[in-house]
Design a protein around this motif. Structure first.
Motif, short mmCIF file in Angstrom:
data_model
loop_
_atom_site.label_atom_id
_atom_site.label_comp_id
_atom_site.label_asym_id
_atom_site.label_seq_id
_atom_site.Cartn_x
_atom_site.Cartn_y
_atom_site.Cartn_z
N TYR A 1 20.82 30.16 12.74
CA TYR A 1 21.00 31.37 11.96
C TYR A 1 21.21 32.55 12.91
O TYR A 1 20.49 32.69 13.91
CB TYR A 1 19.78 31.63 11.08
CG TYR A 1 19.53 30.53 10.07
CD1 TYR A 1 20.06 30.61 8.79
CD2 TYR A 1 18.78 29.40 10.41
CE1 TYR A 1 19.86 29.58 7.87
CE2 TYR A 1 18.57 28.38 9.50
CZ TYR A 1 19.11 28.48 8.23
OH TYR A 1 18.91 27.47 7.32
N VAL B 1 25.42 34.83 4.63
CA VAL B 1 24.51 35.23 3.56
C VAL B 1 25.05 36.49 2.89
O VAL B 1 25.35 37.48 3.56
CB VAL B 1 23.09 35.51 4.10
CG1 VAL B 1 22.21 36.15 3.02
CG2 VAL B 1 22.45 34.21 4.60
N VAL C 1 24.95 29.90 10.35
CA VAL C 1 24.93 30.77 9.18
C VAL C 1 24.76 32.20 9.68
O VAL C 1 23.82 32.50 10.42
CB VAL C 1 23.77 30.42 8.22
CG1 VAL C 1 23.69 31.45 7.08
CG2 VAL C 1 23.94 29.03 7.65
N ILE D 1 23.65 31.50 0.56
CA ILE D 1 24.58 31.17 1.62
C ILE D 1 25.90 30.75 0.97
O ILE D 1 25.93 29.87 0.12
CB ILE D 1 24.04 30.04 2.51
CG1 ILE D 1 22.74 30.47 3.20
CG2 ILE D 1 25.09 29.63 3.55
CD1 ILE D 1 22.05 29.35 3.97
N LYS E 1 29.98 30.15 7.17
CA LYS E 1 28.95 30.42 6.16
C LYS E 1 28.27 31.75 6.45
O LYS E 1 27.95 32.06 7.61
CB LYS E 1 27.93 29.29 6.13
CG LYS E 1 28.49 27.97 5.62
CD LYS E 1 27.41 26.91 5.49
CE LYS E 1 27.97 25.63 4.89
NZ LYS E 1 26.93 24.60 4.72
#
Length: 332
Positions: free
Chosen positions: A227, A287, A260, A316, A285
Motif C-alpha cells: 500500500y 482507493v 494499491v 479499492i 488500483k
C-alpha cells in the motif's frame, strides 16, 4: 472474473429468477433486492459483470450497486462466509474481497504491526522522538509511535553534519526526523517534520541523490500487497505500506507483486486529482474514499475512530469502475 466468483454465481443462480448468461462475464436476472418490475414478470434488470478481476452487481431498476461478495452477503449470509474464506485462502484482495477474519484493529493502532528489519540498520546520532517530551507528546496525540522517529533540536546544524545543505543556519528550529532506508537498511535520506504551522511542514534531504524518496522500503514484503500512502505518518497505520516523500515516484522497477495507491481525501486538490487520474489511466488500483468520509487523511480517520482497514479494503477500484467513482468523488 476469477474461478471462485464463477463458482459462487453458479451456486446462487438457482435462486435468481430469469437467470441467464448473456456472454462471457455478463449475467442477467431479476433483481432480488427490489423484486424488479411487479407488473411485468419477464423484466430482468439485474446484472453481474466484470471489471478487471472484480465481479459486481448492478440493478437498472433500483440502481443498487454492490460487489459480488456484498451481494452474496445480502441474500445468503452463511454462503457469504464460505465465499469470503475461500477468497482469503486463495489470496485474492481488492474491492471484491472483504473478510471478517483476520481482523485489522485500526481503532487502537498496534504500533508494531509493520515488519521492522533492524539488521544492519544505521542508527542516527540523535535521540529517539520517544525520549524527548515535546516530540513524544506531539506524536502520541496523533496516535503515532514515537519510537520510529528521531528528534533534532537544531535541524539545520545537524543536517549539515550529514550533508552540506544549508549555507546559513541562523533561524534554527527543532524538527522530528523521519529516516528513509532502502531495502538493505542503508540510510538514503531523511525528512524533517516541523512543529510550527508557520514553518515549511516537511524538508527532505537525500544522502543518495539517485535513491527514491520513499519511506518504509525496509519494512515491506514484496510478495504481498504493498500500500502506498502520501505521507510517512499515515503509512505507520497500514501493514506492508510505504510512503511517498515528494513528487511522483517511479516504483515500476521494484517488482512489487501487487500495489494499491492511497491518496489523501482532498477532492479539491489539483495535484492529488492529477495523480489519481494517472494511476487509473495506467490500470492501477487506487482507493477512492466514499462520501461518508470527511477526514482528509488516514491519521485524521484514526483519530476520529474509523476502522481504516475496512474502509480501505472496501473502496479499492481500478479500470472503468475507478473512473466512475473518481468522477463522483471529485464533485464532493
Amino acid at each position: 472474473m476469477d474461478f471462485i466468483d464463477a463458482k459462487y454465481i453458479n451456486l446462487i443462480s438457482t435462486r435468481l429468477q430469469k437467470f441467464k448468461k448473456v456472454k462471457i462475464n455478463l449475467y442477467n436476472f431479476r433483481c432480488p433486492l427490489c423484486g424488479d418490475s411487479q407488473k411485468n414478470k419477464n423484466k430482468a434488470r439485474g446484472y453481474f459483470y466484470s471489471v478487471k478481476n472484480n465481479t459486481n452487481f448492478k440493478c437498472h431498476n433500483c440502481d443498487a450497486s454492490l460487489s459480488l461478495n456484498n451481494f452474496i452477503k445480502e441474500i445468503d449470509p452463511s454462503l457469504y462466509k464460505q465465499y469470503s474464506l475461500e477468497k482469503f485462502k486463495e489470496g485474492f484482495t481488492g474491492k471484491n474481497f472483504t473478510v471478517e477474519e483476520p481482523k485489522f484493529n485500526f481503532q487502537k493502532p498496534d504500533f508494531f504491526t509493520k515488519r521492522e528489519n533492524s539488521k544492519n540498520m544505521k542508527k542516527l546520532n540523535l535521540p529517539k522522538a520517544s525520549e524527548i517530551p515535546i516530540a513524544k507528546e506531539y506524536l502520541e496525540k496523533r496516535k503515532i509511535d514515537p519510537t520510529k522517529f528521531y528528534f533534532a533540536e537544531k535541524f539545520k546544524e545537524w543536517t549539515n553534519t550529514q550533508k552540506k545543505t544549508f549555507d546559513k543556519i541562523n533561524y534554527e528550529e527543532s524538527r522530528i526526523i523521519i529516516p528513509l532506508y532502502d531495502f538493505d537498511n542503508n540510510l538514503i535520506g531523511f525528512q524533517g517534520r516541523s512543529f510550527s504551522p508557520k514553518s515549511i511542514k516537511y524538508i527532505t534531504v537525500m544522502l543518495n541523490d539517485d535513491a527514491p524518496k520513499i519511506y518504509g522500503l525496509n519494512t515491506i514484503q514484496k510478495n504481498k500487497t504493498v500500500y502506498i500512502t502520501e505521507g510517512p505518518f499515515d503509512s505507520t497505520f497500514i501493514c506492508n505500506s510505504i510512503a511517498m516523500c515528494g513528487a511522483d515516484v517511479d516504483i515500476s522497477h521494484f517488482n512489487f507483486s501487487r500495489i494499491v495507491w492511497i491518496y489523501d481525501n482532498e477532492p479539491r486538490n489539483k495535484e492529488i486529482i492529477r495523480r489519481i487520474s494517472k494511476c487509473i489511466d495506467k490500470g492501477e488500483k487506487v482507493v477512492i474514499w466514499p462520501p461518508s468520509i470527511v477526514e482528509k487523511d488516514i491519521n485524521d480517520m484514526i483519530l476520529s475512530g474509523l476502522n481504516v482497514g475496512n474502509v480501505i479494503e472496501s473502496n479499492i477500484y481500478s479500470g472503468l469502475e475507478a473512473k466512475l467513482k473518481f468522477t463522483t468523488w471529485k464533485k464532493i
